[in-house]
Design a protein around this motif. Structure first.
Motif, PDB file in Angstrom:
ATOM      1  N   ASP A 155      82.391  -8.717  30.664  1.00 28.00           N
ATOM      2  CA  ASP A 155      82.567  -9.524  29.454  1.00 28.00           C
ATOM      3  C   ASP A 155      83.208  -8.658  28.360  1.00 28.00           C
ATOM      4  OD1 ASP A 155      82.299 -11.052  27.123  1.00 28.00           O
ATOM      5  OD2 ASP A 155      80.447 -11.970  27.807  1.00 28.00           O
ATOM      6  N   PRO A 156      84.410  -9.012  27.887  1.00 24.39           N
ATOM      7  CA  PRO A 156      85.098  -8.169  26.898  1.00 24.39           C
ATOM      8  C   PRO A 156      84.428  -8.148  25.530  1.00 24.39           C
ATOM      9  CG  PRO A 156      86.297 -10.230  27.220  1.00 24.39           C
ATOM     10  CD  PRO A 156      85.207 -10.200  28.243  1.00 24.39           C
ATOM     11  N   ARG A 157      83.507  -9.092  25.281  1.00 25.00           N
ATOM     12  CA  ARG A 157      82.854  -9.170  23.971  1.00 25.00           C
ATOM     13  C   ARG A 157      81.603  -8.309  23.874  1.00 25.00           C
ATOM     14  NH1 ARG A 157      82.030 -15.487  24.235  1.00 25.00           N
ATOM     15  NH2 ARG A 157      81.363 -14.720  26.260  1.00 25.00           N
ATOM     16  N   LEU A 158      81.161  -7.778  25.019  1.00 29.73           N
ATOM     17  CA  LEU A 158      79.932  -6.978  25.037  1.00 29.73           C
ATOM     18  C   LEU A 158      80.246  -5.500  25.179  1.00 29.73           C
ATOM     19  CD1 LEU A 158      77.661  -9.103  27.423  1.00 29.73           C
ATOM     20  CD2 LEU A 158      77.830  -9.245  24.932  1.00 29.73           C
ATOM     21  N   THR A 159      79.407  -4.659  24.573  1.00 29.69           N
ATOM     22  CA  THR A 159      79.532  -3.215  24.786  1.00 29.69           C
ATOM     23  C   THR A 159      78.998  -2.880  26.176  1.00 29.69           C
ATOM     24  OG1 THR A 159      77.339  -2.741  23.896  1.00 29.69           O
ATOM     25  CG2 THR A 159      79.188  -2.773  22.326  1.00 29.69           C
ATOM     26  N   ILE A 160      79.286  -1.680  26.647  1.00 28.85           N
ATOM     27  CA  ILE A 160      78.804  -1.247  27.955  1.00 28.85           C
ATOM     28  C   ILE A 160      77.279  -1.251  27.984  1.00 28.85           C
ATOM     29  CG2 ILE A 160      78.852   0.623  29.645  1.00 28.85           C
ATOM     30  CD1 ILE A 160      81.559  -0.979  28.952  1.00 28.85           C
ATOM     31  N   ASP A 161      76.683  -0.852  26.888  1.00 25.16           N
ATOM     32  CA  ASP A 161      75.228  -0.864  26.743  1.00 25.16           C
ATOM     33  C   ASP A 161      74.680  -2.271  26.976  1.00 25.16           C
ATOM     34  OD1 ASP A 161      72.776   0.564  25.921  1.00 25.16           O
ATOM     35  OD2 ASP A 161      72.830  -0.796  24.212  1.00 25.16           O
ATOM     36  N   GLU A 162      75.299  -3.259  26.344  1.00 27.49           N
ATOM     37  CA  GLU A 162      74.836  -4.656  26.458  1.00 27.49           C
ATOM     38  C   GLU A 162      75.072  -5.218  27.858  1.00 27.49           C
ATOM     39  OE1 GLU A 162      75.524  -6.167  21.848  1.00 27.49           O
ATOM     40  OE2 GLU A 162      77.233  -6.069  23.229  1.00 27.49           O
ATOM     41  N   ILE A 163      76.198  -4.832  28.479  1.00 23.59           N
ATOM     42  CA  ILE A 163      76.525  -5.313  29.828  1.00 23.59           C
ATOM     43  C   ILE A 163      75.476  -4.857  30.841  1.00 23.59           C
ATOM     44  CG2 ILE A 163      78.140  -4.961  31.745  1.00 23.59           C
ATOM     45  CD1 ILE A 163      80.402  -5.029  29.624  1.00 23.59           C
ATOM     46  N   ILE A 164      75.087  -3.591  30.780  1.00 23.55           N
ATOM     47  CA  ILE A 164      74.134  -3.061  31.749  1.00 23.55           C
ATOM     48  C   ILE A 164      72.710  -3.525  31.438  1.00 23.55           C
ATOM     49  CG2 ILE A 164      73.162  -0.936  32.735  1.00 23.55           C
ATOM     50  CD1 ILE A 164      75.851   0.409  32.209  1.00 23.55           C
ATOM     51  N   LYS A 165      72.415  -3.697  30.154  1.00 29.03           N
ATOM     52  CA  LYS A 165      71.059  -4.123  29.769  1.00 29.03           C
ATOM     53  C   LYS A 165      70.784  -5.606  30.034  1.00 29.03           C
ATOM     54  CE  LYS A 165      69.966  -0.758  26.138  1.00 29.03           C
ATOM     55  NZ  LYS A 165      69.774  -0.550  24.684  1.00 29.03           N
ATOM     56  N   GLU A 166      71.850  -6.391  30.128  1.00 28.89           N
ATOM     57  CA  GLU A 166      71.665  -7.844  30.257  1.00 28.89           C
ATOM     58  C   GLU A 166      70.751  -8.229  31.428  1.00 28.89           C
ATOM     59  OE1 GLU A 166      74.409 -11.807  29.718  1.00 28.89           O
ATOM     60  OE2 GLU A 166      75.261 -10.137  30.842  1.00 28.89           O
ATOM     61  N   PRO A 167      71.004  -7.766  32.675  1.00 33.44           N
ATOM     62  CA  PRO A 167      70.074  -8.119  33.764  1.00 33.44           C
ATOM     63  C   PRO A 167      68.671  -7.546  33.571  1.00 33.44           C
ATOM     64  CG  PRO A 167      71.691  -6.491  34.502  1.00 33.44           C
ATOM     65  CD  PRO A 167      72.140  -6.968  33.164  1.00 33.44           C
ATOM     66  N   LEU A 168      68.582  -6.371  32.939  1.00 27.35           N
ATOM     67  CA  LEU A 168      67.263  -5.775  32.685  1.00 27.35           C
ATOM     68  C   LEU A 168      66.443  -6.644  31.738  1.00 27.35           C
ATOM     69  CD1 LEU A 168      68.390  -2.064  32.134  1.00 27.35           C
ATOM     70  CD2 LEU A 168      67.345  -3.018  34.194  1.00 27.35           C
ATOM     71  N   GLN A 169      67.104  -7.215  30.742  1.00 19.98           N
ATOM     72  CA  GLN A 169      66.411  -8.045  29.760  1.00 19.98           C
ATOM     73  C   GLN A 169      66.079  -9.424  30.309  1.00 19.98           C
ATOM     74  OE1 GLN A 169      69.208  -7.745  26.523  1.00 19.98           O
ATOM     75  NE2 GLN A 169      68.489  -5.702  25.907  1.00 19.98           N
ATOM     76  N   ILE A 170      66.963  -9.968  31.138  1.00 20.56           N
ATOM     77  CA  ILE A 170      66.689 -11.270  31.762  1.00 20.56           C
ATOM     78  C   ILE A 170      65.440 -11.192  32.634  1.00 20.56           C
ATOM     79  CG2 ILE A 170      67.536 -12.917  33.495  1.00 20.56           C
ATOM     80  CD1 ILE A 170      70.363 -12.404  32.370  1.00 20.56           C
TER      81      ILE A 170
END
Length: 326
Positions: free
Chosen positions: A111-126
């Motif tokens: 996703d171009p709108r997310l930082t790398i931090d947010e991209i990797i954290k997304e499944p962890l948070q879900i």
């Protein structure tokens, strides 16, 4: 122990046309495909473009639902669950954690709108893996280091990276939930050759360290040989041959497999090629596949029975779907 088993999987995509978008026919992407992925092993899927490799990968990860057949998932205690259609919520959560995918194009899969931090954290948070932000941040930094990237990159965006770096980020994202199986859909085909080798080494090291299985999809025979324990050869939505990588390369049986082997370039012109197996014409359309053997329209060994009866994938260990070996 098995992780995933697909039995008689079919996938048809409807072709719509006219004012009311009525179904005019179907693209028969997969026809009665059987595969098993074992724990800590790599199953390679190889074949020319359009043979159904990517569709099979997306069926396994349940991005697509199969038109027919059954899909089974095996939990850590060995229990078998039919996940073809409806899945119990508990099993669904476990399945989503344990089966991840690395997509072919690293330019489109992030996703171009997310930082790398947010991209990797997304499944962890879900999946609510961490309650402590500090632990979550440390875990993301560790993942980036494992795939060969600096932890200082976490606040950057995907457009700031090269293709190889983006694919490493995609690998880190797939690895975040510590899955049992990762479906790799041609993860190196969009990259330069030197970068391809780096990505393969990362995947191999991760498999060893994290004890992961791979379903590795590629049209590159040389690559498939080096990463796979077992290889399935696909053509027009069918598996024509399956064997260990060593057995398949030393003793290919199906005429189509021999054609693929002969197409591999070699630096040494004196290298012995397999039997001169020529191939005729173009692949048939998956909208209207031939009767009987799917390869018969291009095979110089075709017989009368090849037009009438579709050969089954038979054998112990080394399996082949060809009437030459009945």
């Amino acid at each position: 122990m098995k992780i995933i088993k697909a039995k008689n999987i079919k996938k048809y995509f409807p072709i719509r046309g006219g004012v009311f978008l009525k179904v005019k026919g179907y693209v028969k992407a997969l026809e009665n495909v059987d595969i098993e992925v074992e724990e800590f092993k790599t199953l390679g899927i190889v074949g020319e473009s359009g043979c159904g490799k990517t569709t099979l990968g997306r069926i396994i990860t349940k991005i697509y639902e199969p038109t027919g057949g059954e899909l089974y998932y095996y939990s850590e205690n060995g229990n078998e669950y039919n996940i073809t259609k409806k899945i119990d919520k508990t099993i669904k959560d476990t399945f989503r954690k344990n089966v991840q995918m690395i997509f072919q194009n690293p330019y489109e899969s992030l996703d171009p709108r997310l930082t790398i931090d947010e991209i990797i954290k997304e499944p962890l948070q879900i999946h609510k893996v961490f309650k402590n932000k500090k632990e979550e941040n440390e875990y993301v930094e560790m993942l980036l280091q494992r795939v060969g990237l600096s932890p200082s990159y976490t606040k950057r965006y995907p457009h700031e990276f090269s293709g190889g770096q983006r694919q490493r980020i995609a690998i880190a994202r797939a690895l975040a939930l510590r899955p049992k199986l990762i479906v790799c859909d041609e993860p190196t085909s969009a990259l330069d050759v030197s970068v391809q080798n780096q990505i393969i080494e990362v995947l191999k090291k991760i498999q060893k360290d994290f004890k992961i299985s791979y379903l590795f999809i590629s049209h590159n025979l040389d690559l498939i040989y080096h990463v796979s324990d077992k290889i399935s050869v696909m053509y027009l939505g069918n598996i024509l041959e399956e064997a260990t990588s060593e057995e398949l390369f030393q003793n290919p049986l199906h005429p189509y497999t021999k054609v693929l082997m002969n197409s591999m370039p070699s630096w040494n012109p004196k290298n012995r090629k397999l039997d001169k197996v020529s191939v005729q014409g173009e692949p048939p359309s998956p909208v209207n596949p031939p009767s009987g053997c799917p390869f018969r329209t291009r095979c110089k060994y075709k017989m009368k029975i090849c037009e009438q009866i579709k050969p089954e994938l038979l054998g112990e260990g080394h399996r082949v779907a060809c009437h030459l070996y009945d």
